[in-house]
Design a protein around this motif. Structure first.
Motif, PDB file in Angstrom:
ATOM      1  N   ILE A 243      -4.229  18.863   2.423  1.00 54.28           N
ATOM      2  CA  ILE A 243      -4.649  17.551   1.926  1.00 54.28           C
ATOM      3  C   ILE A 243      -5.286  16.738   3.052  1.00 54.28           C
ATOM      4  N   ILE A 244      -6.414  16.105   2.732  1.00 57.08           N
ATOM      5  CA  ILE A 244      -7.024  15.121   3.621  1.00 57.08           C
ATOM      6  C   ILE A 244      -6.764  13.750   3.017  1.00 57.08           C
ATOM      7  N   PHE A 245      -6.192  12.859   3.786  1.00 51.71           N
ATOM      8  CA  PHE A 245      -5.895  11.510   3.317  1.00 51.71           C
ATOM      9  C   PHE A 245      -6.949  10.532   3.820  1.00 51.71           C
ATOM     10  N   ASP A 246      -7.610   9.891   2.870  1.00 59.64           N
ATOM     11  CA  ASP A 246      -8.536   8.813   3.204  1.00 59.64           C
ATOM     12  C   ASP A 246      -7.723   7.516   3.154  1.00 59.64           C
ATOM     13  N   TRP A 247      -6.838   7.373   4.108  1.00 58.93           N
ATOM     14  CA  TRP A 247      -5.928   6.220   4.164  1.00 58.93           C
ATOM     15  C   TRP A 247      -5.711   5.900   5.625  1.00 58.93           C
ATOM     16  N   ILE A 248      -6.189   4.742   6.044  1.00 59.01           N
ATOM     17  CA  ILE A 248      -6.102   4.390   7.452  1.00 59.01           C
ATOM     18  C   ILE A 248      -4.993   3.372   7.668  1.00 59.01           C
ATOM     19  N   PRO A 249      -3.942   3.721   8.400  1.00 59.57           N
ATOM     20  CA  PRO A 249      -2.921   2.718   8.744  1.00 59.57           C
ATOM     21  C   PRO A 249      -3.522   1.674   9.678  1.00 59.57           C
ATOM     22  N   ARG A 250      -3.567   0.407   9.231  1.00 60.75           N
ATOM     23  CA  ARG A 250      -4.192  -0.648  10.030  1.00 60.75           C
ATOM     24  C   ARG A 250      -3.179  -1.609  10.649  1.00 60.75           C
ATOM     25  N   SER A 251      -1.901  -1.347  10.429  1.00 63.67           N
ATOM     26  CA  SER A 251      -0.865  -2.216  10.976  1.00 63.67           C
ATOM     27  C   SER A 251       0.384  -1.377  11.218  1.00 63.67           C
ATOM     28  N   LYS A 252       1.330  -1.960  11.944  1.00 64.61           N
ATOM     29  CA  LYS A 252       2.591  -1.260  12.196  1.00 64.61           C
ATOM     30  C   LYS A 252       3.304  -0.967  10.883  1.00 64.61           C
ATOM     31  N   GLU A 253       3.257  -1.926   9.954  1.00 63.96           N
ATOM     32  CA  GLU A 253       3.893  -1.740   8.647  1.00 63.96           C
ATOM     33  C   GLU A 253       3.278  -0.557   7.905  1.00 63.96           C
ATOM     34  N   GLN A 254       1.949  -0.475   7.914  1.00 65.09           N
ATOM     35  CA  GLN A 254       1.267   0.625   7.229  1.00 65.09           C
ATOM     36  C   GLN A 254       1.530   1.950   7.932  1.00 65.09           C
ATOM     37  N   LYS A 255       1.633   1.926   9.258  1.00 58.70           N
ATOM     38  CA  LYS A 255       1.953   3.157   9.995  1.00 58.70           C
ATOM     39  C   LYS A 255       3.354   3.641   9.628  1.00 58.70           C
ATOM     40  N   ASN A 256       4.302   2.711   9.568  1.00 58.50           N
ATOM     41  CA  ASN A 256       5.661   3.090   9.199  1.00 58.50           C
ATOM     42  C   ASN A 256       5.705   3.695   7.803  1.00 58.50           C
ATOM     43  N   LEU A 257       4.916   3.122   6.892  1.00 63.72           N
ATOM     44  CA  LEU A 257       4.842   3.661   5.521  1.00 63.72           C
ATOM     45  C   LEU A 257       4.281   5.074   5.547  1.00 63.72           C
ATOM     46  N   THR A 258       3.191   5.259   6.267  1.00 63.58           N
ATOM     47  CA  THR A 258       2.558   6.581   6.362  1.00 63.58           C
ATOM     48  C   THR A 258       3.526   7.610   6.923  1.00 63.58           C
ATOM     49  N   ASP A 259       4.202   7.247   8.003  1.00 58.94           N
ATOM     50  CA  ASP A 259       5.130   8.175   8.654  1.00 58.94           C
ATOM     51  C   ASP A 259       6.295   8.541   7.746  1.00 58.94           C
ATOM     52  N   SER A 260       6.679   7.630   6.850  1.00 60.83           N
ATOM     53  CA  SER A 260       7.809   7.893   5.969  1.00 60.83           C
ATOM     54  C   SER A 260       7.444   8.756   4.768  1.00 60.83           C
ATOM     55  N   LEU A 261       6.170   8.748   4.406  1.00 67.25           N
ATOM     56  CA  LEU A 261       5.736   9.468   3.198  1.00 67.25           C
ATOM     57  C   LEU A 261       5.103  10.822   3.482  1.00 67.25           C
ATOM     58  N   ILE A 262       4.385  10.921   4.613  1.00 68.66           N
ATOM     59  CA  ILE A 262       3.639  12.137   4.915  1.00 68.66           C
ATOM     60  C   ILE A 262       4.261  12.797   6.141  1.00 68.66           C
ATOM     61  N   THR A 263       4.656  14.032   5.997  1.00 65.71           N
ATOM     62  CA  THR A 263       5.309  14.722   7.110  1.00 65.71           C
ATOM     63  C   THR A 263       4.377  15.774   7.718  1.00 65.71           C
ATOM     64  N   ASP A 264       4.558  16.020   9.001  1.00 61.94           N
ATOM     65  CA  ASP A 264       3.851  17.079   9.715  1.00 61.94           C
ATOM     66  C   ASP A 264       2.344  16.980   9.518  1.00 61.94           C
ATOM     67  N   PHE A 265       1.772  15.860   9.962  1.00 62.53           N
ATOM     68  CA  PHE A 265       0.343  15.645   9.770  1.00 62.53           C
ATOM     69  C   PHE A 265      -0.351  15.420  11.111  1.00 62.53           C
ATOM     70  N   LYS A 266      -1.673  15.564  11.082  1.00 64.87           N
ATOM     71  CA  LYS A 266      -2.519  15.262  12.234  1.00 64.87           C
ATOM     72  C   LYS A 266      -3.479  14.138  11.856  1.00 64.87           C
ATOM     73  N   VAL A 267      -3.811  13.307  12.834  1.00 58.47           N
ATOM     74  CA  VAL A 267      -4.766  12.222  12.632  1.00 58.47           C
ATOM     75  C   VAL A 267      -6.069  12.606  13.317  1.00 58.47           C
ATOM     76  N   ILE A 268      -7.141  12.623  12.550  1.00 58.32           N
ATOM     77  CA  ILE A 268      -8.455  13.001  13.073  1.00 58.32           C
ATOM     78  C   ILE A 268      -9.281  11.744  13.282  1.00 58.32           C
ATOM     79  N   LEU A 269      -9.642  11.462  14.533  1.00 58.03           N
ATOM     80  CA  LEU A 269     -10.485  10.319  14.845  1.00 58.03           C
ATOM     81  C   LEU A 269     -11.902  10.796  15.115  1.00 58.03           C
TER      82      LEU A 269
END
Length: 203
Positions: free
Chosen positions: A81-107
């Motif tokens: 899965i490729i997620f088109d979802w950009i965590p733009r805050s600490k709150e959004q990062k925490n949400l991402t980390d809690s829902l998606i496991t074992d992922f890589k971020v491609i910049l």
């Protein structure tokens, strides 16, 4: 494999999406598409989203989490899965980390000057949302007439670039400290970007 694509506009996200999807069978999570899928269902989630939209309010962080969870529940947990979802805050990062496991971020790394040039030149298909570099007038696949986005002007582009570097990049850098970030040089030919992406992902 789970991947979060992080980009500054104009870096070629759509192109690399399609290549990985067609070549390796990656599913794509894109918020707009997910909302359209949910809207076809009579569910508590959609009723909540509809009420928010009708009230001209932004979808809150909890609802975004529910949208991502709904997508994950409808897809095999082992699927690519490729997620088109950009965590733009600490709150959004925490949400991402809690829902998606074992992922890589491609910049997709691109100099500001090149971003500005690409966005000023690009056209898009209003029916599909796909963008095209330079002043191409017709979508070569569909024959649809392409248009210039109204917000692709110098002032709006400058604001989007500043927002990315001030708000999004610091969150992305946290992923770098956690060894989850992969940087891709987006300032090269499309096939070279793809080659680098595939090699660094080990596909």
């Amino acid at each position: 494999m789970k991947i979060i694509f992080v980009w500054i506009q104009g870096s070629g996200k759509w192109t690399q999406w399609k290549i990985l999807s067609e070549k390796y069978g990656f599913n794509i999570f894109e918020t707009g598409w997910a909302l359209r899928t949910i809207s076809k269902e009579e569910s508590e989630l959609w009723n909540r989203i509809r009420e928010t939209i009708n009230a001209w309010k932004l979808v809150d962080i909890k609802t975004i989490g529910d949208i991502i969870t709904d997508f994950l529940n409808k897809n095999n947990s082992d699927s690519n899965i490729i997620f088109d979802w950009i965590p733009r805050s600490k709150e959004q990062k925490n949400l991402t980390d809690s829902l998606i496991t074992d992922f890589k971020v491609i910049l997709f790394d691109l100099p500001k000057e090149e971003v500005t040039k690409r966005l000023l030149w690009r056209m898009y298909n209003p029916k599909t949302g796909e963008t095209f570099i330079s002043w191409t007038e017709v979508d070569p696949k569909t024959g649809d007439k392409l248009e210039k986005r109204k917000d692709d002007n110098e002032e709006a582009i400058k604001q989007r670039i500043e927002t990315f570097f001030e708000e999004t990049l610091p969150v992305v850098q946290e992923y770098e400290s956690e060894w989850k970030l992969i940087k891709i040089n987006a300032n090269q030919a499309i096939e070279k970007v793809t080659e680098e992406l595939i090699n660094k992902l080990g596909l």
